[in-house]
Scaffold this motif. Structure first.
Motif, PDB file in Angstrom:
ATOM      1  N   ALA A 158       0.827  -1.205   0.000  1.00  0.00           N
ATOM      2  CA  ALA A 158       0.000   0.000   0.000  1.00  0.00           C
ATOM      3  C   ALA A 158       0.864   1.259   0.000  1.00  0.00           C
ATOM      4  CB  ALA A 158      -0.932  -0.001   1.214  1.00  0.00           C
ATOM      5  N   ALA A 159       1.933   1.269   0.786  1.00  0.00           N
ATOM      6  CA  ALA A 159       2.840   2.420   0.797  1.00  0.00           C
ATOM      7  C   ALA A 159       3.493   2.602  -0.571  1.00  0.00           C
ATOM      8  CB  ALA A 159       3.895   2.247   1.881  1.00  0.00           C
ATOM      9  N   THR A 160       3.901   1.495  -1.178  1.00  0.00           N
ATOM     10  CA  THR A 160       4.520   1.566  -2.502  1.00  0.00           C
ATOM     11  C   THR A 160       3.553   2.145  -3.523  1.00  0.00           C
ATOM     12  OG1 THR A 160       5.868  -0.375  -1.953  1.00  0.00           O
ATOM     13  CG2 THR A 160       5.690   0.215  -4.281  1.00  0.00           C
ATOM     14  N   SER A 161       2.306   1.704  -3.483  1.00  0.00           N
ATOM     15  CA  SER A 161       1.305   2.210  -4.420  1.00  0.00           C
ATOM     16  C   SER A 161       1.058   3.701  -4.222  1.00  0.00           C
ATOM     17  CB  SER A 161      -0.010   1.434  -4.257  1.00  0.00           C
ATOM     18  OG  SER A 161       0.156   0.076  -4.621  1.00  0.00           O
ATOM     19  N   LEU A 162       1.013   4.151  -2.958  1.00  0.00           N
ATOM     20  CA  LEU A 162       0.820   5.575  -2.689  1.00  0.00           C
ATOM     21  C   LEU A 162       1.964   6.399  -3.260  1.00  0.00           C
ATOM     22  CD1 LEU A 162      -0.490   5.598   1.003  1.00  0.00           C
ATOM     23  CD2 LEU A 162      -1.748   6.284  -1.031  1.00  0.00           C
ATOM     24  N   LEU A 163       3.184   5.940  -3.086  1.00  0.00           N
ATOM     25  CA  LEU A 163       4.352   6.684  -3.564  1.00  0.00           C
ATOM     26  C   LEU A 163       4.430   6.664  -5.088  1.00  0.00           C
ATOM     27  CD1 LEU A 163       6.922   5.464  -0.905  1.00  0.00           C
ATOM     28  CD2 LEU A 163       5.811   7.694  -0.999  1.00  0.00           C
ATOM     29  N   GLN A 164       4.030   5.555  -5.692  1.00  0.00           N
ATOM     30  CA  GLN A 164       4.017   5.487  -7.154  1.00  0.00           C
ATOM     31  C   GLN A 164       2.965   6.424  -7.737  1.00  0.00           C
ATOM     32  OE1 GLN A 164       3.323   1.285  -7.565  1.00  0.00           O
ATOM     33  NE2 GLN A 164       5.500   0.800  -7.899  1.00  0.00           N
ATOM     34  N   ALA A 165       1.818   6.523  -7.072  1.00  0.00           N
ATOM     35  CA  ALA A 165       0.723   7.340  -7.582  1.00  0.00           C
ATOM     36  C   ALA A 165       0.994   8.836  -7.417  1.00  0.00           C
ATOM     37  CB  ALA A 165      -0.580   6.961  -6.872  1.00  0.00           C
ATOM     38  N   ASP A 166       1.714   9.199  -6.374  1.00  0.00           N
ATOM     39  CA  ASP A 166       1.986  10.615  -6.097  1.00  0.00           C
ATOM     40  C   ASP A 166       3.425  10.744  -5.608  1.00  0.00           C
ATOM     41  OD1 ASP A 166       1.732  13.326  -5.674  1.00  0.00           O
ATOM     42  OD2 ASP A 166       0.564  13.122  -3.818  1.00  0.00           O
ATOM     43  N   PRO A 167       4.392  10.669  -6.506  1.00  0.00           N
ATOM     44  CA  PRO A 167       5.803  10.634  -6.089  1.00  0.00           C
ATOM     45  C   PRO A 167       6.214  11.901  -5.350  1.00  0.00           C
ATOM     46  CG  PRO A 167       5.568   9.935  -8.373  1.00  0.00           C
ATOM     47  CD  PRO A 167       4.246  10.508  -7.963  1.00  0.00           C
ATOM     48  N   PRO A 168       6.901  11.747  -4.225  1.00  0.00           N
ATOM     49  CA  PRO A 168       7.454  12.906  -3.527  1.00  0.00           C
ATOM     50  C   PRO A 168       8.722  13.387  -4.224  1.00  0.00           C
ATOM     51  CG  PRO A 168       8.050  10.909  -2.377  1.00  0.00           C
ATOM     52  CD  PRO A 168       7.175  10.494  -3.524  1.00  0.00           C
ATOM     53  N   ASP A 169       9.294  14.455  -3.706  1.00  0.00           N
ATOM     54  CA  ASP A 169      10.541  14.967  -4.273  1.00  0.00           C
ATOM     55  C   ASP A 169      11.723  14.066  -3.944  1.00  0.00           C
ATOM     56  OD1 ASP A 169       9.668  17.607  -5.439  1.00  0.00           O
ATOM     57  OD2 ASP A 169       8.958  17.841  -3.381  1.00  0.00           O
ATOM     58  N   LEU A 170      11.622  13.314  -2.840  1.00  0.00           N
ATOM     59  CA  LEU A 170      12.701  12.424  -2.418  1.00  0.00           C
ATOM     60  C   LEU A 170      12.126  11.375  -1.485  1.00  0.00           C
ATOM     61  CD1 LEU A 170      15.798  11.801  -2.240  1.00  0.00           C
ATOM     62  CD2 LEU A 170      15.863  13.338  -0.270  1.00  0.00           C
ATOM     63  N   ILE A 171      12.658  10.146  -1.567  1.00  0.00           N
ATOM     64  CA  ILE A 171      12.329   9.083  -0.622  1.00  0.00           C
ATOM     65  C   ILE A 171      13.592   8.724   0.147  1.00  0.00           C
ATOM     66  CG2 ILE A 171      11.530   6.706  -0.352  1.00  0.00           C
ATOM     67  CD1 ILE A 171       9.968   7.036  -2.962  1.00  0.00           C
ATOM     68  N   LEU A 172      13.492   8.702   1.462  1.00  0.00           N
ATOM     69  CA  LEU A 172      14.601   8.306   2.331  1.00  0.00           C
ATOM     70  C   LEU A 172      14.215   7.032   3.064  1.00  0.00           C
ATOM     71  CD1 LEU A 172      15.567  11.756   3.907  1.00  0.00           C
ATOM     72  CD2 LEU A 172      16.741  10.535   2.068  1.00  0.00           C
ATOM     73  N   ILE A 173      15.104   6.033   3.034  1.00  0.00           N
ATOM     74  CA  ILE A 173      14.899   4.784   3.771  1.00  0.00           C
ATOM     75  C   ILE A 173      16.010   4.697   4.808  1.00  0.00           C
ATOM     76  CG2 ILE A 173      14.739   2.281   3.663  1.00  0.00           C
ATOM     77  CD1 ILE A 173      14.217   4.113   0.449  1.00  0.00           C
ATOM     78  N   THR A 174      15.621   4.743   6.094  1.00  0.00           N
ATOM     79  CA  THR A 174      16.619   4.885   7.151  1.00  0.00           C
ATOM     80  C   THR A 174      16.911   3.568   7.864  1.00  0.00           C
ATOM     81  OG1 THR A 174      14.818   5.770   8.538  1.00  0.00           O
ATOM     82  CG2 THR A 174      16.316   7.351   7.546  1.00  0.00           C
ATOM     83  N   GLY A 175      17.284   2.561   7.081  1.00  0.00           N
ATOM     84  CA  GLY A 175      17.906   1.373   7.649  1.00  0.00           C
ATOM     85  C   GLY A 175      16.984   0.220   8.000  1.00  0.00           C
ATOM     86  N   ASP A 176      17.625  -0.911   8.292  1.00  0.00           N
ATOM     87  CA  ASP A 176      16.951  -2.175   8.603  1.00  0.00           C
ATOM     88  C   ASP A 176      15.966  -2.554   7.494  1.00  0.00           C
ATOM     89  OD1 ASP A 176      18.410  -2.518  10.879  1.00  0.00           O
ATOM     90  OD2 ASP A 176      16.729  -2.424  12.275  1.00  0.00           O
ATOM     91  N   ILE A 177      16.498  -2.667   6.293  1.00  0.00           N
ATOM     92  CA  ILE A 177      15.639  -3.105   5.191  1.00  0.00           C
ATOM     93  C   ILE A 177      15.467  -4.621   5.192  1.00  0.00           C
ATOM     94  CG2 ILE A 177      16.091  -1.111   3.720  1.00  0.00           C
ATOM     95  CD1 ILE A 177      18.112  -2.789   2.185  1.00  0.00           C
TER      96      ILE A 177
END
Length: 260
Positions: free
Chosen positions: A22-41
């Motif tokens: 669901a988060a991925t779909s939201l970001l794909q539909a309305d991309p922000p200026d930047l995505i930050l992933i802060t660890g523990d992937i």
């Protein structure tokens, strides 16, 4: 207005798959200026987990920046964990020790606060060295003065009062003071699996620590969540969005005054 999405602690191997999708779909539909992933992937930095994380990152709209966490060093392969803790990560995901992003609005210094092994029993806790702080500050100082200045790392540098767990970052308080004196706007972290926003009590108190929740099943009192951050000339608004089981809903919003 600048829009930044912060996601953290997805823990592939223990991911909350409906929330991640669901988060991925939201970001794909309305991309922000930047995505930050802060660890523990990942959960244990197994190859299959890192490959799943890589495949997920490739689905996200760019630009994005990811920095590792303590779970991204092998938990079960002890020789690798001690001697080459981020070799798998670097082979499959990308640079582990230093990352950066610069565009016409945002400057980000990524810092690795995770270690494979330490001179203490709990290796999950964080460390940040003076050299790491100096490198991050030098990068941000070299950026144009009108950029939003961010530091991305995994462990919160100072402790969150009544938080669900501690980070106990060696060098953390000194780093928070240095970033405050360098006029960093936000220091973004994960690790505790709970969102928060608070000012560091240094310099002009306009450098803020922002923590992100988890998108895994490893919840600690807060449902799976991620942050959406909006930056205006006068304020920074941080909105934590939590997964209700069918959609993301606003959980908490912080409005943070920007320095003049």
């Amino acid at each position: 207005m600048i829009r930044i999405a912060q996601l953290s602690d997805v823990h592939f191997g223990d991911e909350n798959l409906p929330a991640v999708e669901a988060a991925t779909s939201l970001l794909q539909a309305d991309p922000p200026d930047l995505i930050l992933i802060t660890g523990d992937i990942t959960r244990f930095a197994e190859v299959a987990e890192l490959e799943a994380a890589r495949d997920w990152l490739e689905r996200l709209p760019r630009p994005w920046l990811v920095t590792p966490g303590n779970h991204d060093a092998p938990y079960l392969a002890w020789y690798e964990r001690i001697f080459t803790p981020f070799a798998r990560y670097e082979r499959i995901i990308g640079p582990a020790w230093s990352q950066s992003h610069l565009d016409d609005q945002i400057a980000v210094a990524g810092v690795n606060t995770a270690r494979g092994a330490q001179w203490r029993l709990n290796w999950s806790k964080g460390q940040i060295s003076r050299d790491q702080v100096r490198t991050a500050v030098n990068f941000l100082d070299a950026a144009p003065a009108d950029r939003v200045r961010l530091v991305a790392l995994h462990h919160p540098l100072t402790e969150m009062i009544a938080g669900p767990m501690t980070a106990k970052v060696w060098g953390g308080v000194d780093a928070a003071r240095a970033f405050s004196e360098a006029r960093v706007d936000l220091v973004l972290s994960g690790h505790v699996h709970a969102p928060f926003a608070l000012p560091y009590p240094f310099a002009d108190e306009r450098t803020y620590a922002v923590g992100c929740g988890t998108l895994s099943v490893r919840e600690r009192g807060v449902p799976a969540s991620f942050n959406m951050i909006e930056v205006d000339p006068d304020a920074i608004r941080v909105k934590a969005l939590t997964w209700s089981g069918g959609q993301f809903e606003a959980y908490r919003t912080w409005s943070l005054d920007r320095r003049a």
